[in-house]
Design an enzyme around this catalytic site. Structure first.
Site, PDB file in Angstrom:
ATOM      1  N   GLY A  63      -8.276  75.081 -83.697  1.00 43.97           N
ATOM      2  CA  GLY A  63      -9.132  76.129 -83.160  1.00 43.97           C
ATOM      3  C   GLY A  63      -9.046  77.456 -83.891  1.00 43.97           C
TER       4      GLY A  63
ATOM      5  N   SER B 125      -8.884  88.304 -82.453  1.00 48.17           N
ATOM      6  CA  SER B 125     -10.037  88.804 -83.208  1.00 48.17           C
ATOM      7  C   SER B 125      -9.791  90.183 -83.831  1.00 48.17           C
ATOM      8  CB  SER B 125     -11.284  88.829 -82.325  1.00 48.17           C
ATOM      9  OG  SER B 125     -11.580  87.521 -81.906  1.00 48.17           O
TER      10      SER B 125
ATOM     11  N   LYS C 192     -19.218  85.171 -71.223  1.00 45.73           N
ATOM     12  CA  LYS C 192     -20.228  84.648 -72.148  1.00 45.73           C
ATOM     13  C   LYS C 192     -21.567  84.298 -71.469  1.00 45.73           C
ATOM     14  CE  LYS C 192     -17.007  82.696 -75.540  1.00 45.73           C
ATOM     15  NZ  LYS C 192     -16.647  81.486 -76.297  1.00 45.73           N
TER      16      LYS C 192
END
Ligand code: NAP
Length: 283
Positions: free
Chosen positions: A250, A22, A71
């Site tokens: 992905g 990221s 998460k």
């Protein structure tokens, strides 16, 4: 990239976090648009998550992403949760508005948007076969129902988890067309007559030599194969490729879910092509 006293801070909290891609594509996007933002990876252990979330406010971060294993655990520490994230019990993005933390899940939106923008596929009316019943399976199932999918097959190694997913989401979203496929029967031809999409949400395929959970004869009967694994070309994707079946990996989902986070933080449209290019240049 020039960092000054006005630079807005975003990032990702994970454990471990050092392999996260990221930072590569988020920083590339900020730089391309000339935005005074930075995205940093931060290793946060589970026992420090509460303090780290308080730190977002103390340090005036604009927001962060959450990845494994935070998460679900993060939900107890935030001020508000988006409806979609509440339904799937998962938050991967926080937005800090003057010390008020709102949590979102962008995984499902990333999935839907990648299908639309990359392949022109609208999932409404489609039949989807989902492998797995972990965190990402909840996101994919939840958003697929919201988008008007016709039927969902859920197949997981641990059957009880598939039943739990079915019960939770069919109740929360008032959707009755979820069928649990016993793991041992996953290649039985009776399930493969009318499947449009296979989505692998398991971690199978991350390691070299891990065979596809679905046989080639069934893969050739679907219209699209989507594999959430992004560290390598999985055997599932290789079989789709070999047989000319449209497929997505992905990395695309990673970029699109990141694009939704980017837009929540900056209010600007994410430069998808720049994000994609930055990853390919880095790997
Ligand atoms: P998770 O909650 O830990 O769930 C893992 C799932 O994989 C479970 O359903 C588990 O089945 C199944 N599984 C693991 N090993 C298996 C095996 N040998 N055979 C059959 N099933 C097996 O993980 P997650 O967060 O959903 O993530 C799953 C995968 O998606 C990971 O590879 C992750 O990197 C990827 N992912 C990608 C993105 C993206 O943006 N591309 C986003 C999220 C996740 P049991 O319940 O039986 O253990």
């Amino acid at each position: 990239m020039k960092i000054t006293g006005t630079t807005k801070i975003t990032g990702v909290f994970g454990y471990p976090v050092k392999h996260s891609l990221s930072p590569v594509f988020q920083n590339a996007a900020f730089e391309y648009l000339g935005l005074d933002y930075i995205y940093i990876p931060v290793e946060v252990s589970p026992e420090n998550l509460g303090k780290a979330i308080e730190g977002i406010k103390a340090l005036s971060f604009v927001g962060v992403n959450l990845t494994i294993p935070h998460k679900k655990a993060v939900i107890q520490y935030i001020d508000e949760i988006d409806e979609e994230a509440r339904i799937i019990e998962s938050v991967n993005t926080l937005v800090n508005k003057d010390g008020w933390l709102k949590g979102y899940s962008t995984d499902g939106y990333g999935f839907i948007r990648s299908l639309k923008e990359e392949k022109g596929i609208d999932i409404s009316g489609k039949n989807v076969f989902i492998l797995g019943a972990g965190g990402s399976a909840y996101a994919i199932t939840g958003v697929s129902i919201k988008e008007g999918v016709s039927k969902i097959y859920i197949c997981n190694r641990t059957g009880e988890k598939a039943e739990l997913l079915k019960n939770a989401l069919s109740k929360r979203l008032q959707f009755q067309n979820i069928l649990v496929v016993p793991f041992k029967e996953r290649n039985d031809k009776k399930y493969w007559k009318d499947i449009d999409l296979i989505v692998n949400t398991t971690s199978v395929g991350m390691k070299e030599g891990e065979s596809s959970l679905i046989d080639e004869k069934n893969i050739v009967s679907v219209k699209l194969v989507y594999d959430l694994v992004y560290n390598r070309k999985t055997e599932l994707i290789q079989l789709a490729e070999k047989n000319g079946i449209p497929h997505m990996d992905g990395l695309l989902m990673l970029i699109y879910q990141g694009a939704v986070s980017f837009e929540l933080w900056t209010g600007m449209k994410a430069p998808i092509e720049i994000m994609k290019r930055s990853i390919h240049a880095d790997t």
